[in-house]
Design a protein around this motif. Structure first.
Motif, PDB file in Angstrom:
ATOM      1  N   LYS A  13       0.819  -1.221   0.000  1.00  0.00           N
ATOM      2  CA  LYS A  13       0.000   0.000   0.000  1.00  0.00           C
ATOM      3  C   LYS A  13       0.850   1.267   0.000  1.00  0.00           C
ATOM      4  N   ASN A  14       1.804   1.320  -0.922  1.00  0.00           N
ATOM      5  CA  ASN A  14       2.678   2.495  -1.010  1.00  0.00           C
ATOM      6  C   ASN A  14       2.652   3.160  -2.379  1.00  0.00           C
ATOM      7  N   ASN A  15       1.785   2.678  -3.289  1.00  0.00           N
ATOM      8  CA  ASN A  15       1.697   3.236  -4.639  1.00  0.00           C
ATOM      9  C   ASN A  15       3.036   3.176  -5.373  1.00  0.00           C
ATOM     10  N   SER A  17       5.751   1.938  -8.088  1.00  0.00           N
ATOM     11  CA  SER A  17       5.637   1.565  -9.497  1.00  0.00           C
ATOM     12  C   SER A  17       6.973   1.028  -9.990  1.00  0.00           C
ATOM     13  N   ASN A  37      -0.821  -4.421  -3.212  1.00  0.00           N
ATOM     14  CA  ASN A  37      -1.489  -3.115  -3.315  1.00  0.00           C
ATOM     15  C   ASN A  37      -0.522  -1.992  -3.686  1.00  0.00           C
ATOM     16  N   ASN A  38       0.190  -2.200  -4.787  1.00  0.00           N
ATOM     17  CA  ASN A  38       1.037  -1.166  -5.365  1.00  0.00           C
ATOM     18  C   ASN A  38       0.748  -1.098  -6.865  1.00  0.00           C
ATOM     19  N   GLN A  39       1.658  -0.501  -7.619  1.00  0.00           N
ATOM     20  CA  GLN A  39       1.527  -0.440  -9.074  1.00  0.00           C
ATOM     21  C   GLN A  39       2.751  -1.062  -9.747  1.00  0.00           C
ATOM     22  N   ASN A  62      -1.246  -5.811  -8.099  1.00  0.00           N
ATOM     23  CA  ASN A  62      -0.247  -5.016  -8.787  1.00  0.00           C
ATOM     24  C   ASN A  62      -0.518  -5.137 -10.288  1.00  0.00           C
TER      25      ASN A  62
END
Length: 199
Positions: A13-15, A17, A37-39, A62
């Motif tokens: 959950k830290n966005n 990428s 829960n990131n990209q 992801n």
């Protein structure tokens, strides 16, 4: 990457990428890789299969893509393998079915080439129960409940009608069209429920 004694990486959950940093390959003592829960994107790097101490590989939600490396099945200490809601394709490596310590396997929401639970995973499915989460569980459940619904119908004319729907359901399950399968199942179930209420 220089912290070779590191045992836990919690970056969920830290966005974030990009790809998994290649320096992570040096973390030979890593037990918990938790980056859901990131990209993050790209294919799973081959070196991830060399992290032999890993117990948790939580990479769901992801944008990872490509096929899963068969050598993932060499991670004999894996207890949790959760890779749902990514863009993985191809077949599931049968080597995963033999992970001796696995307690949780989540693979829902990808683009794997199977439309049913592969036979090699039958034993894992039985062992893990509700912790075996894939798109195919839903498909299998549709077919089982459709049969139960049809068996509950006494009226032969109605039974013929829902049997036709069952064939449509099977076709959608086989092609992996979950949306159409869901629609047909609800229609079939609705007919069965109305018949039950009339009895």
């Amino acid at each position: 990457g220089n912290c070779t004694a590191l045992k836990m990486v919690y970056l969920f959950k830290n966005n974030l990428s990009g790809v998994i940093p290649p320096t992570f390959a040096n973390l030979k003592n890593l037990q918990f890789l938790v980056i859901f829960n990131n990209q993050l994107s790209g294919s799973l790097p081959p070196w991830i299969c060399d992290l032999s101490e890993t117990e948790w590989l939580l990479i769901y939600n992801n944008n990872f893509s490509g096929s899963l490396p068969p050598a993932l099945g060499n991670l004999s200490n894996l207890a949790k393998l959760q890779l749902g809601d990514n863009l993985f394709t191809g077949p599931l490596p049968t080597s995963l079915a033999n992970l001796p310590n696995l307690q949780s396997f989540h693979a829902m929401g990808n683009n794997f080439s199977h439309t049913r639970i592969p036979a090699a995973f039958d034993e894992m499915h039985k062992k893990l129960g509700h912790e075996f989460v894939t798109d195919w569980n839903k498909n299998e459940l549709y077919l089982t409940r459709a049969k139960e619904a049809i068996d509950s119908i006494q009226d032969e004319e109605v039974r013929t009608e829902v049997t036709s729907l069952q064939k449509d359901l099977l076709e959608h399950v086989e092609t992996g069209d979950t949306a159409k399968a869901d629609k047909v199942f609800k229609e079939l179930k609705g007919i069965a429920n109305r018949q039950t209420q009339r009895l």
